[in-house]
Design a protein around this motif. Structure first.
Motif, mmCIF file in Angstrom:
data_model
loop_
_atom_site.group_PDB
_atom_site.id
_atom_site.type_symbol
_atom_site.label_atom_id
_atom_site.label_comp_id
_atom_site.label_asym_id
_atom_site.label_seq_id
_atom_site.Cartn_x
_atom_site.Cartn_y
_atom_site.Cartn_z
ATOM 1 N N LEU A 31 0.825 -1.211 0.000
ATOM 2 C CA LEU A 31 0.000 0.000 0.000
ATOM 3 C C LEU A 31 0.860 1.261 0.000
ATOM 4 N N LEU A 32 2.066 1.178 0.539
ATOM 5 C CA LEU A 32 3.003 2.287 0.386
ATOM 6 C C LEU A 32 3.321 2.471 -1.095
ATOM 7 N N VAL A 33 3.655 1.393 -1.772
ATOM 8 C CA VAL A 33 3.988 1.460 -3.197
ATOM 9 C C VAL A 33 2.813 2.034 -3.982
ATOM 10 N N ARG A 34 1.614 1.569 -3.687
ATOM 11 C CA ARG A 34 0.429 2.048 -4.406
ATOM 12 C C ARG A 34 0.209 3.542 -4.213
ATOM 13 N N GLU A 35 0.390 4.008 -2.989
ATOM 14 C CA GLU A 35 0.026 5.387 -2.663
ATOM 15 C C GLU A 35 1.127 6.401 -2.963
ATOM 16 N N ASN A 111 5.579 8.616 6.445
ATOM 17 C CA ASN A 111 5.047 7.281 6.223
ATOM 18 C C ASN A 111 4.935 6.540 7.552
ATOM 19 N N ALA A 112 3.731 6.098 7.885
ATOM 20 C CA ALA A 112 3.497 5.345 9.122
ATOM 21 C C ALA A 112 2.756 4.063 8.758
ATOM 22 N N VAL A 134 4.608 17.008 8.655
ATOM 23 C CA VAL A 134 4.455 17.088 7.198
ATOM 24 C C VAL A 134 4.662 18.535 6.754
ATOM 25 N N ALA A 135 5.541 18.716 5.789
ATOM 26 C CA ALA A 135 5.818 20.048 5.256
ATOM 27 C C ALA A 135 4.653 20.524 4.398
ATOM 28 N N PRO A 136 4.510 21.840 4.205
ATOM 29 C CA PRO A 136 3.492 22.347 3.271
ATOM 30 C C PRO A 136 3.643 21.692 1.903
ATOM 31 N N GLY A 137 2.528 21.222 1.357
ATOM 32 C CA GLY A 137 2.548 20.515 0.086
ATOM 33 C C GLY A 137 2.875 19.045 0.212
ATOM 34 N N GLY A 138 3.185 18.594 1.432
ATOM 35 C CA GLY A 138 3.598 17.213 1.661
ATOM 36 C C GLY A 138 2.436 16.275 1.941
ATOM 37 N N THR A 139 2.779 14.999 2.113
ATOM 38 C CA THR A 139 1.795 13.927 2.246
ATOM 39 C C THR A 139 1.998 13.150 3.542
ATOM 40 N N LEU A 140 0.892 12.845 4.192
ATOM 41 C CA LEU A 140 0.865 11.942 5.333
ATOM 42 C C LEU A 140 0.218 10.645 4.882
ATOM 43 N N LEU A 141 0.920 9.523 5.062
ATOM 44 C CA LEU A 141 0.375 8.216 4.706
ATOM 45 C C LEU A 141 0.390 7.322 5.932
ATOM 46 N N ILE A 142 -0.783 6.817 6.282
ATOM 47 C CA ILE A 142 -0.941 5.910 7.419
ATOM 48 C C ILE A 142 -1.628 4.647 6.915
ATOM 49 N N PHE A 199 -8.063 -13.884 4.371
ATOM 50 C CA PHE A 199 -7.858 -12.498 3.996
ATOM 51 C C PHE A 199 -7.738 -11.660 5.262
ATOM 52 N N ARG A 200 -7.258 -10.435 5.077
ATOM 53 C CA ARG A 200 -7.329 -9.451 6.134
ATOM 54 C C ARG A 200 -7.571 -8.085 5.510
ATOM 55 N N GLU A 201 -8.097 -7.176 6.316
ATOM 56 C CA GLU A 201 -8.370 -5.835 5.836
ATOM 57 C C GLU A 201 -7.424 -4.843 6.497
ATOM 58 N N ASP A 202 -6.878 -3.969 5.680
ATOM 59 C CA ASP A 202 -6.034 -2.882 6.161
ATOM 60 C C ASP A 202 -6.697 -1.559 5.813
ATOM 61 N N ASN A 203 -6.556 -0.591 6.694
ATOM 62 C CA ASN A 203 -7.116 0.734 6.481
ATOM 63 C C ASN A 203 -6.025 1.684 6.014
ATOM 64 N N VAL A 204 -6.378 2.553 5.075
ATOM 65 C CA VAL A 204 -5.426 3.475 4.467
ATOM 66 C C VAL A 204 -5.932 4.906 4.608
ATOM 67 N N TRP A 205 -5.069 5.764 5.115
ATOM 68 C CA TRP A 205 -5.334 7.199 5.191
ATOM 69 C C TRP A 205 -4.187 7.914 4.459
ATOM 70 N N ARG A 206 -4.523 8.676 3.444
ATOM 71 C CA ARG A 206 -3.530 9.517 2.772
ATOM 72 C C ARG A 206 -4.087 10.933 2.712
ATOM 73 N N ALA A 207 -3.311 11.877 3.212
ATOM 74 C CA ALA A 207 -3.762 13.272 3.235
ATOM 75 C C ALA A 207 -2.627 14.170 2.786
ATOM 76 N N ARG A 208 -2.984 15.221 2.054
ATOM 77 C CA ARG A 208 -1.992 16.186 1.575
ATOM 78 C C ARG A 208 -2.200 17.523 2.300
ATOM 79 N N ARG A 209 -1.094 18.046 2.787
ATOM 80 C CA ARG A 209 -1.125 19.354 3.427
ATOM 81 C C ARG A 209 -1.033 20.439 2.348
ATOM 82 N N TRP A 210 -1.886 21.425 2.458
ATOM 83 C CA TRP A 210 -1.891 22.477 1.451
ATOM 84 C C TRP A 210 -0.590 23.250 1.471
ATOM 85 N N ASN A 211 -0.184 23.679 0.314
ATOM 86 C CA ASN A 211 1.054 24.448 0.174
ATOM 87 C C ASN A 211 0.710 25.934 0.183
ATOM 88 N N GLY A 212 0.719 26.502 1.377
ATOM 89 C CA GLY A 212 0.355 27.903 1.466
ATOM 90 C C GLY A 212 0.252 28.362 2.888
#
Length: 212
Positions: A31-35, A111-112, A134-142, A199-212
């Motif tokens: 999921l890191l690779v995908r995101e 990346n977490a 996370v820096a402005p314009g950067g991404t948080l992936l959990i 099978f198992r289920e994993d939850n994905v959160w990806r958020a982008r911090r605005w650059n400004g």
């Protein structure tokens, strides 16, 4: 995902790595690779880096990576794997007991992956601190497990698994500063140590911090 355990977190994880020749597969989390594959490389912070598979993969794609773990043994292995992969000059390694100390600076990617522990761990505090890094314009992936695998008929301990909305609420990301780009439960095949398929289920959160 927490269980009362006689060892503190540092003792628990150091023993787990020390007593195993290799704990993880050495492949980056899918999921890191995908995101992240569509992101332009910059600076990255890999929290709970373990033996370094995610950090090494990021470095191989041009990221400058800071890998963080609680275990000295894990960090030594991660550094060795980075050198073997030819990216030792693109990665630095820091030991932190997350919840008590945290790397300095801001990063284009934080990346977490599976920051879940069977011993006491202030997950909410660490994830909030991750967002702050996370820096402005950067991404948080959990990415975190959403429950036990389907083949786990008798869970080894009681655990509270995070929900998509629950973690989003705990992060409390201001809508004026963040855009949530991925909020998804992903089901994937899983095989027990005895070879039982499920099978198992994993939850994905990806958020982008605005650059400004």
């Amino acid at each position: 995902m927490t269980e009362t355990h006689p060892l503190d977190a540092a003792e628990f994880w150091e023993a787990r790595y020390r007593d195993s020749g290799r704990l993880w597969s050495g492949r980056p989390n899918k999921l890191l690779v995908r995101e992240v594959s569509d992101l332009a490389p910059g600076s990255a912070l890999d929290l709970g880096c373990g033996e370094g598979a995610d950090a090494v993969w990021l470095a191989s794609r041009g990221w400058r990576v800071t890998g963080v773990d609680i275990s000295h043994t894990a960090l030594e292995r991660a550094a060795g794997h980075a050198v073997e992969a030819g990216v030792g000059d693109r990665a630095v390694w820091e030991r932190h007991v997350l919840g008590e100390t945290f790397p300095e600076g801001s990063f284009d990617l934080v990346n977490a992956q599976f920051l879940q522990s069977p011993v006491e761990f202030d997950q909410r505090r660490v994830l909030r601190r991750a967002a702050q890094a996370v820096a402005p314009g950067g991404t948080l992936l959990i990415v975190m497990h959403g429950g036990w695998p389907s083949w786990q008929s008798e869970p080894p301990f009681d655990a509270r698994f995070p929900t998509l909305d629950g973690v989003l609420d705990e992060l409390a990301l201001p809508e004026t500063d963040w855009t949530v780009e991925t909020l998804e439960a992903v089901r994937s095949a899983s095989v027990s140590p005895e070879g039982v398929e499920g099978f198992r289920e994993d939850n994905v959160w990806r958020a982008r911090r605005w650059n400004g």
